[in-house]
Design a protein around this motif. Structure first.
Motif, PDB file in Angstrom:
ATOM      1  N   TYR A  96      14.287 -13.326  -5.533  1.00 33.43           N
ATOM      2  CA  TYR A  96      12.899 -13.867  -5.437  1.00 33.43           C
ATOM      3  C   TYR A  96      12.441 -14.700  -6.668  1.00 33.43           C
ATOM      4  N   GLY A  97      12.682 -15.829  -6.633  1.00 33.18           N
ATOM      5  CA  GLY A  97      12.544 -16.695  -7.979  1.00 33.18           C
ATOM      6  C   GLY A  97      13.166 -15.528  -9.405  1.00 33.18           C
ATOM      7  N   ASP A  98      12.225 -15.487 -10.335  1.00 28.56           N
ATOM      8  CA  ASP A  98      12.665 -14.916 -11.483  1.00 28.56           C
ATOM      9  C   ASP A  98      12.311 -13.128 -11.247  1.00 28.56           C
ATOM     10  N   LEU A  99      11.834 -12.868 -10.138  1.00 28.47           N
ATOM     11  CA  LEU A  99      11.136 -11.643 -10.042  1.00 28.47           C
ATOM     12  C   LEU A  99      12.429 -10.648  -9.771  1.00 28.47           C
ATOM     13  N   ILE A 100      12.119  -9.406 -10.351  1.00 32.72           N
ATOM     14  CA  ILE A 100      13.145  -8.219 -10.332  1.00 32.72           C
ATOM     15  C   ILE A 100      12.485  -7.040  -9.616  1.00 32.72           C
ATOM     16  N   ASN A 101      12.932  -6.719  -8.452  1.00 34.72           N
ATOM     17  CA  ASN A 101      12.605  -5.846  -7.512  1.00 34.72           C
ATOM     18  C   ASN A 101      11.312  -6.275  -6.903  1.00 34.72           C
ATOM     19  N   VAL A 102      11.320  -6.389  -5.541  1.00 33.10           N
ATOM     20  CA  VAL A 102      10.111  -6.675  -4.908  1.00 33.10           C
ATOM     21  C   VAL A 102      10.053  -6.179  -3.582  1.00 33.10           C
ATOM     22  N   ALA A 103       9.122  -6.534  -2.668  1.00 32.29           N
ATOM     23  CA  ALA A 103       8.748  -5.798  -1.405  1.00 32.29           C
ATOM     24  C   ALA A 103       8.515  -7.009  -0.536  1.00 32.29           C
ATOM     25  N   PHE A 104       9.257  -6.747   0.825  1.00 28.80           N
ATOM     26  CA  PHE A 104       9.314  -7.980   1.403  1.00 28.80           C
ATOM     27  C   PHE A 104       8.964  -7.501   2.867  1.00 28.80           C
ATOM     28  N   SER A 105       8.928  -8.546   3.966  1.00 31.82           N
ATOM     29  CA  SER A 105       8.750  -8.046   5.239  1.00 31.82           C
ATOM     30  C   SER A 105      10.160  -7.610   6.121  1.00 31.82           C
ATOM     31  N   VAL A 106      10.055  -6.539   6.688  1.00 32.07           N
ATOM     32  CA  VAL A 106      11.256  -5.982   7.340  1.00 32.07           C
ATOM     33  C   VAL A 106      12.118  -6.796   8.156  1.00 32.07           C
ATOM     34  N   THR A 107      11.351  -7.629   8.884  1.00 38.14           N
ATOM     35  CA  THR A 107      12.188  -8.889   9.658  1.00 38.14           C
ATOM     36  C   THR A 107      11.809 -10.196   9.434  1.00 38.14           C
ATOM     37  N   SER A 108      12.455 -11.173   9.801  1.00 39.54           N
ATOM     38  CA  SER A 108      12.246 -12.512   9.404  1.00 39.54           C
ATOM     39  C   SER A 108      11.190 -13.149  10.301  1.00 39.54           C
ATOM     40  N   SER A 109      11.572 -13.759  11.398  1.00 42.95           N
ATOM     41  CA  SER A 109      10.737 -14.614  12.105  1.00 42.95           C
ATOM     42  C   SER A 109       9.592 -13.703  12.765  1.00 42.95           C
ATOM     43  N   ASN A 110       8.373 -14.236  12.997  1.00 37.33           N
ATOM     44  CA  ASN A 110       7.457 -14.016  13.968  1.00 37.33           C
ATOM     45  C   ASN A 110       7.148 -12.427  13.321  1.00 37.33           C
ATOM     46  N   HIS A 111       6.900 -12.555  11.984  1.00 41.65           N
ATOM     47  CA  HIS A 111       6.311 -11.235  11.218  1.00 41.65           C
ATOM     48  C   HIS A 111       5.683 -11.651  10.053  1.00 41.65           C
ATOM     49  N   PHE A 112       5.180 -10.837   9.292  1.00 43.85           N
ATOM     50  CA  PHE A 112       4.398 -11.012   7.947  1.00 43.85           C
ATOM     51  C   PHE A 112       4.284  -9.578   7.436  1.00 43.85           C
ATOM     52  N   ALA A 113       4.259  -9.626   6.093  1.00 47.43           N
ATOM     53  CA  ALA A 113       4.103  -8.416   5.219  1.00 47.43           C
ATOM     54  C   ALA A 113       2.550  -7.926   4.853  1.00 47.43           C
ATOM     55  N   GLU A 114       2.468  -6.722   4.477  1.00 36.01           N
ATOM     56  CA  GLU A 114       1.015  -6.318   4.342  1.00 36.01           C
ATOM     57  C   GLU A 114       1.137  -4.962   3.473  1.00 36.01           C
ATOM     58  N   ILE A 115       0.247  -5.127   2.332  1.00 38.91           N
ATOM     59  CA  ILE A 115       0.157  -3.964   1.495  1.00 38.91           C
ATOM     60  C   ILE A 115      -1.296  -3.718   1.258  1.00 38.91           C
ATOM     61  N   THR A 116      -1.777  -2.395   1.557  1.00 36.13           N
ATOM     62  CA  THR A 116      -3.075  -2.125   1.555  1.00 36.13           C
ATOM     63  C   THR A 116      -3.251  -1.097   0.552  1.00 36.13           C
ATOM     64  N   LEU A 117      -4.322  -1.251  -0.430  1.00 31.28           N
ATOM     65  CA  LEU A 117      -4.612  -0.396  -1.465  1.00 31.28           C
ATOM     66  C   LEU A 117      -5.946   0.364  -0.698  1.00 31.28           C
ATOM     67  N   VAL A 118      -5.814   1.835  -0.783  1.00 30.81           N
ATOM     68  CA  VAL A 118      -6.936   2.673  -0.268  1.00 30.81           C
ATOM     69  C   VAL A 118      -7.504   3.539  -1.279  1.00 30.81           C
ATOM     70  N   PRO A 119      -8.923   3.289  -1.748  1.00 28.98           N
ATOM     71  CA  PRO A 119      -9.519   4.082  -2.500  1.00 28.98           C
ATOM     72  C   PRO A 119     -10.222   5.460  -1.878  1.00 28.98           C
ATOM     73  N   GLU A 120     -10.050   6.678  -2.481  1.00 26.56           N
ATOM     74  CA  GLU A 120     -10.783   7.758  -2.286  1.00 26.56           C
ATOM     75  C   GLU A 120     -12.388   7.363  -2.133  1.00 26.56           C
ATOM     76  N   PRO A 121     -13.236   8.108  -1.536  1.00 26.47           N
ATOM     77  CA  PRO A 121     -14.521   8.176  -1.468  1.00 26.47           C
ATOM     78  C   PRO A 121     -15.080   8.089  -3.027  1.00 26.47           C
ATOM     79  N   GLY A 122     -16.067   7.196  -3.271  1.00 22.29           N
ATOM     80  CA  GLY A 122     -16.585   7.353  -4.792  1.00 22.29           C
ATOM     81  C   GLY A 122     -15.971   6.210  -5.439  1.00 22.29           C
ATOM     82  N   TRP A 123     -14.927   5.311  -5.026  1.00 26.52           N
ATOM     83  CA  TRP A 123     -14.064   4.509  -5.881  1.00 26.52           C
ATOM     84  C   TRP A 123     -13.806   3.221  -5.039  1.00 26.52           C
ATOM     85  N   ALA A 124     -13.670   2.170  -5.739  1.00 26.19           N
ATOM     86  CA  ALA A 124     -13.533   0.806  -4.988  1.00 26.19           C
ATOM     87  C   ALA A 124     -12.341   0.383  -5.637  1.00 26.19           C
TER      88      ALA A 124
END
Length: 235
Positions: A96-124
């Protein structure tokens, strides 16, 4: 004095804005346990409550400090139904270009990937930067990269359409510099699992009162002090 301090702490806990000085940062590099092969699942706990350079599932780089009050969610969405198809992303080591170790979508067509960062109450969350690369060492034009409110799916930043670099061992870097109270999602690889993400640099930021709220707090504390003095005089 102790009573005033306790009151201040209580009022601060119920207030609501962001204090940049309390930021701590982690960088998700997807350097996982060596047992995870290409096409292997990114462990769902990778990036959860990071408080050291490594844990049972992988290792991290440190920005301004660790993020023990943030967890991560990984999902692959199906475009046609706008529903979650898989509650994970996959791992890939190189290409993936010059990147080493990446995350990507499980399957190809008709899909996209999502990563969500979830803070605990009192944090952003402050999302500083992340890298995206194209496979195999190729540019991917007209790609979608979006930052969303992780609760309402409201788009906060839309880089689309964008060419994801990969030719000649390159990659694209995004620097949103966005601070958001509540879950924050990165979506990428729209209809294209040959777009992978790496080096997600984010902070956790404490939630504290706005300046106007501080003024009200100080006024309230002044009243408490006045009442305490009156009580002492009347004893």
């Amino acid at each position: 004095m102790k009573a005033q301090s306790l009151l201040l702490q209580t009022m601060l806990a119920g207030a609501g804005v962001l204090l940049a000085a309390s930021a701590q940062a982690t960088i998700l590099t997807f350097d996982l346990d060596p047992g995870v092969p290409n096409y292997g699942d990114i462990p769902g706990s990778y990036g959860d409550n990071v408080n050291a350079a490594s844990d049972a599932v992988g290792s991290y780089l440190v920005g301004n400090g660790y993020t023990p009050n943030v967890t991560t969610d990984y999902r692959t969405w199906q475009i046609s139904t706008d529903t979650v198809a898989y509650n994970n992303l996959d791992f890939w080591a190189t290409g993936y270009g010059d990147l080493i170790n990446v995350a990507f979508s499980v399957t190809s067509s008709n899909h996209f990937a999502e990563i969500t960062l979830v803070p605990e109450p009192g944090w952003a969350i402050r999302l500083n930067s992340f890298d995206v690369g194209g496979y195999y060492l190729a540019d991917h034009p007209s790609s979608q990269v979006r930052i969303l409110d992780g609760t309402s799916n409201t788009i906060l930043i839309d880089y689309s359409p964008v060419t994801i670099l990969g030719t000649g061992g390159t990659h694209s870097t995004f620097t949103p510099g966005l601070t958001h109270e509540g879950p924050l999602s990165i979506r990428f690889g729209y209809n294209d699992w040959n777009v992978g993400i790496d080096n997600i640099n984010f902070d956790q930021v404490a939630v504290v009162p706005e300046p106007e709220t501080y003024a009200m707090l100080l006024a309230g504390l002044g009243l408490v002090g006045f009442m305490a003095r009156r009580r002492k005089q009347n004893v």
